[in-house]
Design an enzyme around this catalytic site. Structure first.
Site, PDB file in Angstrom:
ATOM      1  N   ARG A 234      -8.148  37.068   3.122  1.00  0.00           N
ATOM      2  CA  ARG A 234      -9.158  36.361   3.916  1.00  0.00           C
ATOM      3  C   ARG A 234      -8.757  34.907   4.138  1.00  0.00           C
ATOM      4  NH1 ARG A 234     -13.937  39.400   4.489  1.00  0.00           N
ATOM      5  NH2 ARG A 234     -14.875  37.566   5.424  1.00  0.00           N
TER       6      ARG A 234
ATOM      7  N   GLY B  82     -11.749  30.231   8.882  1.00  0.00           N
ATOM      8  CA  GLY B  82     -12.371  31.454   8.388  1.00  0.00           C
ATOM      9  C   GLY B  82     -12.120  31.502   6.893  1.00  0.00           C
ATOM     10  N   CYS B  83     -12.785  32.394   6.180  1.00  0.00           N
ATOM     11  CA  CYS B  83     -12.712  32.272   4.725  1.00  0.00           C
ATOM     12  C   CYS B  83     -13.157  33.499   3.973  1.00  0.00           C
ATOM     13  CB  CYS B  83     -13.624  31.153   4.231  1.00  0.00           C
ATOM     14  SG  CYS B  83     -13.573  29.689   5.190  1.00  0.00           S
ATOM     15  N   GLY B  84     -12.894  33.454   2.652  1.00  0.00           N
ATOM     16  CA  GLY B  84     -13.494  34.378   1.701  1.00  0.00           C
ATOM     17  C   GLY B  84     -14.116  33.555   0.596  1.00  0.00           C
TER      18      GLY B  84
END
Lengths: 502, 358
Positions: free
Chosen positions: B40, B11-13
């Site tokens: 994040r 998952g990420c930003g």
């Protein structure tokens, strides 16, 4: 005349206390198991095939069809069928025949493959709330598409696209000829295909004029007997299929006995009434891949370049053969696995030749990708597709679509009794006897088949939603979404699938 | 066929900015924006890409490489010298950061293909082949940047640590992207951090491509070697195939990645419908299905796009000649408190920004 030592498989029984002597069983049985004595129904179990027509039409549930309690002495090497076939051969000197697909317990890999589902890191998608797309195009795809963006910002296509067949879902009906099945059975398939937005296939039996209203949902077939083939026939449907082989009987031809050739069948096949319709083992103008190429292009020329499918039985070297077929110009390669059905095949052939569709499909899809020609043709997988789950797994292994034969016949009443070759089908499917075929109302049974396809569409959509994708092309060939349970390394390697847990 | 791989899930930003007038902006802005979204990620990967930072050598391919061993460096340099004229070799400048205990050897090379080796081959294909060969064949060597006048700075750490480590406030570029990761199934690997780049293309990506399996096999048919096993790599190669090799414009390529639904295609006018049917039926295996938002930087602009039902966030904003895009509006307002306009791009509808002079 001596009594046959081939034991009956079943024991038909009637509870005479319950029986109201309505004689419906006598009327319904296509095999003449029942006879009226004047007082009660007499039973000849040796003719019974357990198609269950009588059971369903008995108004008082007086009938039970039991497995014959009298069996040959059990032995895990000499099974009932071995012994029975041997006895029959001793009595007749002939080859025992079978209908439908292989019934021996070879491993079914679909049952050892599990599909993935989403949890947390990627969301699943609810098909009741979001679009869930199943539309499929069968046929050649260009390597790349050229488009031009006009001044109005709209795209315009520059590539000339090869002809394709649009399907509302990745299902088609397997080829089954008029002759092998009744015209009413073909009408069921045609009506359902039209209603569902998919296609049926005439098989090698010509195109009966009653199918004309459904021509946009029909694929016509050219096989070794060339029955009913003329330019009009080739252009009667949306595509043409060249049948090289059939999964249930790879390497051998077909034989529709004269008893199954009444006037209508004869007209449609363009042969005299009552003559045997023999389809030779090979096509006598195809002795090599280059011959196949010539026929493919001859058909394309004759049809203004409609898509041409080539159907083969999956044999040991299927990947190389399929590659050759694609390079010969086929738009669709139809792979018929060895569990595929038939109207009639020698049992020894049906049960012992070919390879399963799972292995073949994986090998073919791999080979076409390795050669960089996977886009040149669609791959249809057939021969043992029993459910939407099998279909989803076949698609994940690489199929563009699956073909359904036996499953479709089951909606018409078929119970896979396997006696299609007798022409006595009590359900009116694999028979030409008018009193039997009249039972199969195309409207009623067409709706049942529509129901089946509708149900499978829903199931496939649920599977896609759980996988977190909303278009079937994102499952197609995505073997990453499959895991094998209880499969050895070699098989996993052939399938290109990881074991569960990895 | 290679199927025994472990795919990398994260998952990420993400955040990005572009000055359409090519005003060069310090890396301090992008790291400030990304650092706001530290939660994040989980500290196992962050990175930045910048365009316009090597104005002194704009026509050379800036090959950024990381090495686990001295021998891998020797092997790669040998292979590089054979095929390229090397203008300059330098260690990528770094500064010690307490929390970053170990890092690979980080070197960048400014090179041009040797004309006698290149001959009639396409120059970009030539460079791509080098990247593929090194990354799949030289143990412990990994090329993570290969564009012109652009740089990539990434590693295992959180956004502020990686920015400090690479001293990115010292670079000035007119396009920047940044990314922080939350890998869920792999220990951090320096090469696995974003941005992911090929030639002058860079991608930062938030999401999990549920269609990875078929996307990968499709790309392999065209000779791409997917060594990273990340969704991001898939997105980059598909764009490379569609735009560079097949000549689709960016908007059309985006409509392959996030294809319109059939129900919408069916409502189009005849000519356009025909085009979209051809695109979807031909490029079905290139559809990126599953949740994603991604920013895609290239030498002429920046593109932001969501999956076709918007399962991951993406916000865009405009201020004068600047366009900002990020996972969260707060990350934009952190560096641009009063944008002229803020909007959430619709599902599958790309935001395509080009440099004014391009």
């Amino acid at each position: 005349m001596f009594k046959s030592q081939a034991l009956p498989e079943f024991l038909a029984t009637i509870d005479n206390d319950k029986c109201i002597r309505c004689k419906r069983c006598i009327q319904n049985c296509g095999w003449s198991v029942y006879e009226w004595s004047g007082e009660r129904v007499l039973i000849d179990s040796s003719k019974c095939v357990k198609c269950l027509r009588c059971y369903h039409y008995c108004p008082v549930e007086a009938i039970q069809i039991l497995d014959n309690p009298t069996k040959y002495k059990e032995n895990s090497s000499w099974t009932f069928n071995n012994i029975k076939n041997l006895k029959r051969q001793a009595e007749t000197g002939g080859m025992p025949l079978s209908g439908m697909g292989c019934s021996l317990p070879y491993p079914i890999l679909f049952d050892s493959l599990l599909l993935d589902a989403c949890q947390v890191t990627n969301p699943s998608i609810d098909p009741l709330r979001e679009p869930m797309e199943l539309r499929t195009y069968l046929g050649k795809k260009p390597n790349k598409v050229e488009v031009e963006r006009g001044k109005d910002g709209k795209l315009k296509l520059k590539t000339k696209m090869p002809p394709r067949i649009e399907l509302s879902a990745p299902f088609i009906f397997s080829p089954m000829s008029f002759g092998a099945i009744s015209l009413n059975a073909q009408k069921v398939l045609a009506m359902a295909a039209k209603e569902c937005g998919i296609v049926m296939n005439t098989g090698e039996g010509g195109f009966h004029e009653d199918l004309k209203p459904y021509s946009k949902s029909v694929m016509v077939q050219v096989a070794s007997g060339r029955f009913g083939v003329n330019p009009e026939y080739l252009n009667a449907g949306v595509a043409v299929e060249i049948k090289i082989g059939q999964g249930a009987k790879p390497g051998i031809g077909g034989h529709l006995p004269g008893e199954k050739i009444p006037l209508q069948v004869a007209k449609t096949r363009m042969i005299p009434v009552g003559t045997d319709a023999i389809s030779p083992a090979p096509q006598h103008d195809i002795y090599s891949i280059e011959d196949l190429r010539q026929l493919i292009y001859a058909i394309k020329e004759a049809t203004g370049y409609k898509p041409v499918s080539v159907k083969i039985a999956t044999v040991h070297n299927v990947a190389a053969i399929a590659s050759g077929i694609v390079r010969a110009g086929a738009d669709i390669v139809y792979l018929d696995g060895f569990r595929g059905g038939t109207g009639a095949a020698p049992s020894v052939i049906r049960d012992n030749l070919g390879i399963p569709i799972e292995h073949a499909l994986a090998a073919v899809d791999d080979r076409l990708r390795q050669e960089g020609i996977r886009n040149e043709a669609s791959v249809v997988a057939a021969g043992g597709i029993r459910s939407a789950a099998d279909a989803a797994k076949a698609i994940a292994l690489g199929a563009d679509a699956v073909a359904i034969g036996t499953a479709a016949l089951m909606t018409m009443g078929c119970t896979v009794c396997g006696k299609c070759y007798t022409g006595n089908c009590s359900w009116g499917i694999t028979t030409q006897r008018p009193e039997l075929t009249a039972r199969l109302d195309p409207e009623v049974y067409g709706q049942r088949l529509v129901n089946l396809i509708t149900a499978w569409k829903h199931e496939l959509q649920e599977i896609l939603g759980a996988l977190g994708v909303n278009a079937v092309e994102s499952l197609r060939g995505s073997r990453e979404r499959l895991r094998g349970v209880g499969l050895d390394d070699n098989i996993l390697d052939i399938l290109g699938v990881k074991p569960a847990g990895r | 066929m290679n199927h025994n791989y472990q795919k990398d899930i994260a998952g990420c930003g993400l955040t990005g900015l572009i000055s359409r007038k090519r005003k060069r902006v310090s890396g301090a802005a992008i790291s400030k924006s990304l650092t706001l979204m530290t939660d994040r990620g989980n500290g196992l990967g962050a990175g930045y890409a910048a365009y316009g930072i090597f104005p002194e050598l704009p026509e050379h391919y800036a090959i950024h490489a990381m090495f686990d061993y001295e021998s891998s460096r020797r092997e790669m340099e040998e292979s590089l010298r054979l095929r390229y004229d090397i203008e300059k070799i330098e260690e990528i400048p770094t500064t010690p950061v307490g929390s970053i205990k170990i890092s690979p050897k980080l070197i960048r090379y400014f090179v041009k293909p040797k004309p006698e080796r290149l001959r009639d081959a396409n120059e970009k294909d030539y460079v791509v082949r080098t990247v593929m060969r090194v990354n799949s064949q030289i143990e412990g060597a990994y090329i993570f940047g290969s564009g012109k006048n652009m740089g990539v700075f990434k590693g295992v750490g959180n956004p502020s640590e990686i920015a400090e480590f690479y001293k990115i406030e010292e670079y000035e570029g007119y396009i920047w992207t940044g990314h922080t990761r939350f890998p869920t199934n792999t220990p951090g690997w320096w090469g696995g951090a974003h941005p992911f780049t090929l030639l002058d293309w860079s991608i930062v990506h938030n999401g999990e491509i549920s269609s990875y399996g078929i996307n990968k096999r499709y790309l392999e048919m065209y000779g791409y070697k997917l060594t990273l096993l990340t969704d991001t790599e898939v997105a980059a190669y598909i764009l490379d195939l569609l735009v560079r090799k097949h000549g689709l414009d960016m908007r059309t390529a985006c409509s392959v990645l996030a294809a319109p639904f059939w129900k919408d295609i069916d409502r189009m006018e005849e000519g356009e419908r025909e085009a979209y049917i051809a695109l979807r039926s031909t490029y079905g295996s290139a559809l990126l299905n599953g949740p994603f938002s991604l920013l895609f930087g290239h030498s002429n602009g920046l593109v932001g796009i969501n999956d076709r039902i918007k399962l991951r966030p993406l916000v865009a904003a405009e201020k004068d000649d600047m366009i900002y895009m990020a996972s969260e509006e707060s990350a934009i307002r952190e560096i641009c408190p009063t944008p002229d306009k803020v909007w959430a791009p619709r599902a599958g509808d790309p935001v395509i920004v080009e440099l004014e002079d391009s």
